[in-house]
Enzyme design. Structure first.
Site, PDB file in Angstrom:
ATOM      1  N   GLU A  60     -34.289  13.246  61.124  1.00 46.56           N
ATOM      2  CA  GLU A  60     -34.212  12.285  62.224  1.00 46.56           C
ATOM      3  C   GLU A  60     -34.480  12.903  63.596  1.00 46.56           C
ATOM      4  O   GLU A  60     -33.579  12.995  64.443  1.00 46.56           O
ATOM      5  CB  GLU A  60     -32.849  11.585  62.229  1.00 46.56           C
ATOM      6  CG  GLU A  60     -32.581  10.815  60.958  1.00 46.56           C
ATOM      7  CD  GLU A  60     -31.325   9.934  61.046  1.00 46.56           C
ATOM      8  OE1 GLU A  60     -30.583  10.064  62.028  1.00 46.56           O
ATOM      9  OE2 GLU A  60     -31.122   9.115  60.142  1.00 46.56           O
TER      10      GLU A  60
ATOM     11  N   GLU B 131     -32.175   7.879  53.472  1.00 43.37           N
ATOM     12  CA  GLU B 131     -30.783   7.521  53.790  1.00 43.37           C
ATOM     13  C   GLU B 131     -30.676   6.017  53.950  1.00 43.37           C
ATOM     14  O   GLU B 131     -31.526   5.395  54.585  1.00 43.37           O
ATOM     15  CB  GLU B 131     -30.309   8.143  55.119  1.00 43.37           C
ATOM     16  CG  GLU B 131     -30.000   9.604  55.060  1.00 43.37           C
ATOM     17  CD  GLU B 131     -29.488  10.153  56.403  1.00 43.37           C
ATOM     18  OE1 GLU B 131     -28.905   9.381  57.195  1.00 43.37           O
ATOM     19  OE2 GLU B 131     -29.688  11.350  56.634  1.00 43.37           O
TER      20      GLU B 131
HETATM   21  C1  FCB Z   1     -27.852   9.278  60.160  1.00 38.51           C
HETATM   22  C2  FCB Z   1     -27.631  10.761  59.969  1.00 38.51           C
HETATM   23  C3  FCB Z   1     -26.519  11.100  59.030  1.00 38.51           C
HETATM   24  C4  FCB Z   1     -25.366  10.153  59.148  1.00 38.51           C
HETATM   25  C5  FCB Z   1     -25.831   8.726  59.087  1.00 38.51           C
HETATM   26  C6  FCB Z   1     -24.737   7.700  59.139  1.00 38.51           C
HETATM   27  O1  FCB Z   1     -28.387   9.049  61.424  1.00 38.51           O
HETATM   28  O2  FCB Z   1     -28.793  11.373  59.478  1.00 38.51           O
HETATM   29  O3  FCB Z   1     -26.158  12.425  59.253  1.00 38.51           O
HETATM   30  O4  FCB Z   1     -24.667  10.418  60.310  1.00 38.51           O
HETATM   31  O5  FCB Z   1     -26.736   8.478  60.122  1.00 38.51           O
END
Ligand code: FCB
Length: 442
Positions: free
Chosen positions: A169, A353
């Site tokens: 990210e 994610e």
């Molecule tokens: C993302 C991150 C991860 C976690 C989630 C909820 O932005 O990559 O580390 O904090 O959000």
């Protein structure tokens, strides 16, 4: 209760995984890891809820075998994790901490022994404090420092990794941390942001080059995206949304796949980018084998008074998670279709994610997180919709295996499929874990 779509509802070979990151679970106080900018950020009043740090976290450093057993027992195919730069190189450069490197070596072997594909992210946010002292992501040399760290990991683990992504990210590392000041190093400065964001791109490309040179394959990138919507159907809202979308959703993917930065971002960044930035695109556009998408929420955008970018986030109508994030699964199908059409083409995509925070409590040894099951089900259906529309989506990782250190939220934002008692450190699989296990049965 909503059921999760079963494995059989996805194309043959579609991969399911669980994701974590080093600083959020390992316990950075153990094993000779060096200090990071997250330790110092948290030690400054007002930055992190309760000034909590990752010093102990889930103590995964000592309990990793039990945690990998949980991943395997759920029926996952892969595990996404990260290496802490400061654990391996306590000063960020120079001397290796052999104990740190040994830890990741055991972890990778532990994954392979359990039949799990190791999906590594090299950097998930804990910059060594010694490098932060030198300007961190604002210093162009960070690309080289990161390249050197990458080489150390590649030489030790590269023969056994299933996939590698350099930086988790980059929007969070750049904008959230240098413009909004909400993550370490907590700056609020446009020049710092422009330079950090460019150096993130350069470090990404540099690491890809190092990995290829070391013979490591299946290389990708992991970026976060939000479904950005105008708060109202007015020209001002549309303009603000375009700008927000360019900063959040287009900056990094456009750099990596098209070798340029969006005009809407250059409007603000031009005077601040480092000299000769245009010459770095041949490095930044190093070809990728896959592209990873982290998706959680939608945002309603309107105009704001004041200097560029003049955007404001406004409340939306949909149900929200415990962190106030709007739940918008359609946003995920939209983004997948759009990113494939505009940028990634035939490159396989992964959801790297997706998940939600909830106020999960144990009752009689059980944790009934029905909201999380509904969230996961809706987002997996959104994945199916994108696949049906022709998107080459090849896998999905749930965030996260464990409740963990949720950055500025401290230990209050629980995202785990497995509940962690932060006193006793006991792990208890939640109902969502059992639901996934059932869905993944062959
Ligand atoms: C993302 C991150 C991860 C976690 C989630 C909820 O932005 O990559 O580390 O904090 O959000």
């Amino acid at each position: 209760m909503t059921a999760l779509p079963p494995r059989q509802a996805f194309p043959q070979g579609f991969l399911f995984g669980a994701a974590t990151s080093s600083y959020q679970i390992e316990g950075h106080g153990f094993g000779g890891a060096g200090p990071t900018h997250w330790d110092t950020f948290a030690a400054t009043p007002g930055n992190v809820k309760g000034a909590e740090t990752g010093a102990r976290a889930c103590d995964h450093y000592h309990r990793w075998a039990e945690d990998l057993d949980l991943v395997a027992a759920a029926g996952f195919d892969s595990y996404r994790f990260s290496t802490s730069w400061a654990r391996v190189l306590p000063e960020g450069r120079g001397a290796v901490n052999p104990e740190g490197l040994d830890f990741y070596d055991r972890l990778v072997d532990g994954l392979l022994e359990r039949g799990l594909k190791p999906a590594l992210t090299l950097y998930h946010w804990e910059l060594p404090a010694a490098l932060a002292d030198l300007g961190g992501w604002r210093n162009r040399d960070v690309a080289q420092w990161f390249g050197d760290f990458t080489r150390i990991i590649a030489q030790r683990l590269g023969d056994r990794l299933w996939s590698v992504a350099p930086i988790n990210e980059p929007w969070c590392v750049g904008w959230l941390s240098h413009f909004l000041g909400l993550h370490a190093p907590g700056l609020r400065d446009i020049r710092a942001t422009a330079r950090a964001m460019h150096h993130l791109c350069l470090a990404h490309g540099t690491a890809i080059g190092v990995l290829r040179a070391e013979g490591v394959g299946n290389l990708g990138a992991v970026c976060n995206f939000e479904h950005a919507l105008p708060a109202e159907d007015s020209p001002e809202c549309h303009l603000a949304t375009r700008r927000y979308d360019a900063i959040f959703n287009r900056f990094f993917i456009e750099a990596m796949f098209q070798g340029r930065y969006p005009e809407e971002v250059l409007e603000g960044f031009s005077p601040h980018l480092p000299k000769g930035w245009e010459q770095d695109f041949p490095t930044i556009t190093a070809p990728l084998d896959w592209f990873g998408i982290n998706y959680y929420t939608a945002k309603r955008i309107g105009p704001a008074a004041g200097p560029w970018p003049g955007t404001a986030e406004l409340p939306g109508p949909l149900p929200k998670t415990a962190l106030g994030w709007e739940i918008c699964p359609e946003g995920l199908s939209h983004l997948l279709i759009r990113l494939q059409r505009d940028y990634t083409g035939a490159t396989p995509l992964y959801i790297t994610e997706n998940g939600m925070a909830a106020e999960d409590r144990l009752r009689d040894g059980h944790c009934l997180d029905a909201d999380r099951i509904a969230y996961l089900a809706a987002h997996l259906q959104a994945c199916r919709a994108a696949i049906a529309a022709g998107v080459p989506l090849a896998g999905y990782y749930a965030w996260s295996l464990l409740d963990n250190y949720e950055w500025a939220e401290g230990y209050s934002g629980r995202f785990g499929l497995v509940h962690v008692d932060f006193e006793s450190l006991q792990r208890t699989p939640k109902a969502s874990y059992h639901a996934i296990k059932k869905a993944l049965e062959r």
